[in-house]
Design an enzyme around this catalytic site. Sequence first.
Site, PDB file in Angstrom:
ATOM      1  N   ASP A  74     -40.275  54.274   4.819  1.00 60.82           N
ATOM      2  CA  ASP A  74     -39.297  53.233   4.476  1.00 60.82           C
ATOM      3  C   ASP A  74     -38.644  53.473   3.117  1.00 60.82           C
ATOM      4  O   ASP A  74     -39.058  54.343   2.349  1.00 60.82           O
ATOM      5  CB  ASP A  74     -39.955  51.843   4.514  1.00 60.82           C
ATOM      6  CG  ASP A  74     -41.325  51.812   3.865  1.00 60.82           C
ATOM      7  OD1 ASP A  74     -41.596  52.671   2.993  1.00 60.82           O
ATOM      8  OD2 ASP A  74     -42.141  50.942   4.224  1.00 60.82           O
TER       9      ASP A  74
ATOM     10  N   ASN B 188     -49.744  41.001   4.094  1.00 62.68           N
ATOM     11  CA  ASN B 188     -49.455  40.154   5.258  1.00 62.68           C
ATOM     12  C   ASN B 188     -49.627  40.921   6.577  1.00 62.68           C
ATOM     13  O   ASN B 188     -49.216  40.452   7.628  1.00 62.68           O
ATOM     14  CB  ASN B 188     -48.026  39.603   5.167  1.00 62.68           C
ATOM     15  CG  ASN B 188     -46.974  40.709   5.149  1.00 62.68           C
ATOM     16  OD1 ASN B 188     -47.309  41.896   5.184  1.00 62.68           O
ATOM     17  ND2 ASN B 188     -45.715  40.329   5.087  1.00 62.68           N
TER      18      ASN B 188
ATOM     19  N   HIS C  85     -48.262  43.884   7.266  1.00 62.80           N
ATOM     20  CA  HIS C  85     -47.156  44.753   7.685  1.00 62.80           C
ATOM     21  C   HIS C  85     -47.569  46.224   7.645  1.00 62.80           C
ATOM     22  O   HIS C  85     -48.433  46.621   6.869  1.00 62.80           O
ATOM     23  CB  HIS C  85     -45.870  44.494   6.881  1.00 62.80           C
ATOM     24  CG  HIS C  85     -45.854  44.995   5.479  1.00 62.80           C
ATOM     25  ND1 HIS C  85     -44.993  44.489   4.520  1.00 62.80           N
ATOM     26  CD2 HIS C  85     -46.569  45.939   4.840  1.00 62.80           C
ATOM     27  CE1 HIS C  85     -45.187  45.111   3.383  1.00 62.80           C
ATOM     28  NE2 HIS C  85     -46.133  45.987   3.537  1.00 62.80           N
TER      29      HIS C  85
ATOM     30  N   GLU D  10     -42.563  43.627   9.301  1.00 65.47           N
ATOM     31  CA  GLU D  10     -43.177  42.388   8.841  1.00 65.47           C
ATOM     32  C   GLU D  10     -43.717  41.569  10.025  1.00 65.47           C
ATOM     33  O   GLU D  10     -43.374  41.834  11.180  1.00 65.47           O
ATOM     34  CB  GLU D  10     -42.130  41.559   8.075  1.00 65.47           C
ATOM     35  CG  GLU D  10     -41.499  42.288   6.880  1.00 65.47           C
ATOM     36  CD  GLU D  10     -42.427  42.359   5.665  1.00 65.47           C
ATOM     37  OE1 GLU D  10     -43.655  42.278   5.797  1.00 65.47           O
ATOM     38  OE2 GLU D  10     -41.888  42.513   4.551  1.00 65.47           O
TER      39      GLU D  10
HETATM   40  P1  PGA Z   1     -49.729  48.892  -1.419  1.00 65.89           P
HETATM   41  O1  PGA Z   1     -48.804  48.395  -0.252  1.00 65.89           O
HETATM   42  O2  PGA Z   1     -50.120  50.294  -1.083  1.00 65.89           O
HETATM   43  O3  PGA Z   1     -48.878  48.852  -2.654  1.00 65.89           O
HETATM   44  O4  PGA Z   1     -50.900  47.964  -1.466  1.00 65.89           O
HETATM   45  C1  PGA Z   1     -49.189  48.659   1.053  1.00 65.89           C
HETATM   46  C2  PGA Z   1     -48.081  48.232   1.980  1.00 65.89           C
HETATM   47  O5  PGA Z   1     -47.353  47.273   1.647  1.00 65.89           O
HETATM   48  O6  PGA Z   1     -47.929  48.836   3.038  1.00 65.89           O
END
Ligand code: PGA
Length: 276
Positions: A87, A158, A160, A165
């Site tokens: 992404d 959350n 995702h 999401e």
């Molecule tokens: P993070 O994010 O590695 O910064 O904890 C993980 C994600 O949002 O996929």
Amino acid sequence: MSYVNKEVIKNKTLKEFMEVLVFENKESGSLYAAQVIANKVLMNNSVNEETVLGLATGSTPTDMYKALIEINKSGVSFSRIITYNLDEYYPMKKSSPHSYHYYMYDHFFQHVDIHEENIFIPNGEIKSEDLSKFCKEYELSIRRNGGIDIQVLGLGLNGHIGFNEPGFSMDSVTQKVTLSDTTRTAAVKYFGKKEEVPFQAISMGISTILSADHIMMMAWGNEKAEIVKESIEGQLSKDVPGTYLQTHKNVTIILDAESASKLNNDRISLTESKLS
Ligand code: PGA
């Protein structure tokens, strides 16, 4: 030469194929993830074949990239790897220190012998009228290169995966997405102020992620313990995209003791790991 890590402290298989490996800490888990990638690259290099990797950003994979840089320095060539990032924020200048382009060069690409033309990252600079064509081409490009061998994932607070999401369906493809409030709040630590966090992003879809041959999802720390439990042990649900991983035939979940702390302990056994 082969890389094998013997530090797994717990190992269990939940759904028929889901492998959950619990490591002492994030460093040993990250090293294991890097070694799995290195083994695949070594095997493919030996028969002059490319290795296609799906890559993630965020705080989760940083130690894995450090380990991969060391592996590259020790002589495993990455000249035949092709990478697709999950992404990118939208809109986002590649040169911005907040961009995932910047992150990837900073944490990984500029330190290894990967070829520039083998690097694919969603383009946060694309004009909105060209976006849907860009996303289709991203999918086609993955397919043209034979599909993703190993997809690296983090897990959002959350649930995702990528920027897919809660609410996203399993057949979503690479597209422009709207970030949830939880995701934007979690990004404040990088952007400084919430107003600076973009509202949108380009993300590989769930179906794109699930089409990888092997998925390695990593999660570290207490703050991920609840969502790890929901993703692995919960009912399949669009409210927690991490649960979609339960449907894949070849997933490895890589955890530290903290992120694994809420998993059902009856089902975790201390084992002589099959990796050893
Ligand atoms: P993070 O994010 O590695 O910064 O904890 C993980 C994600 O949002 O996929």
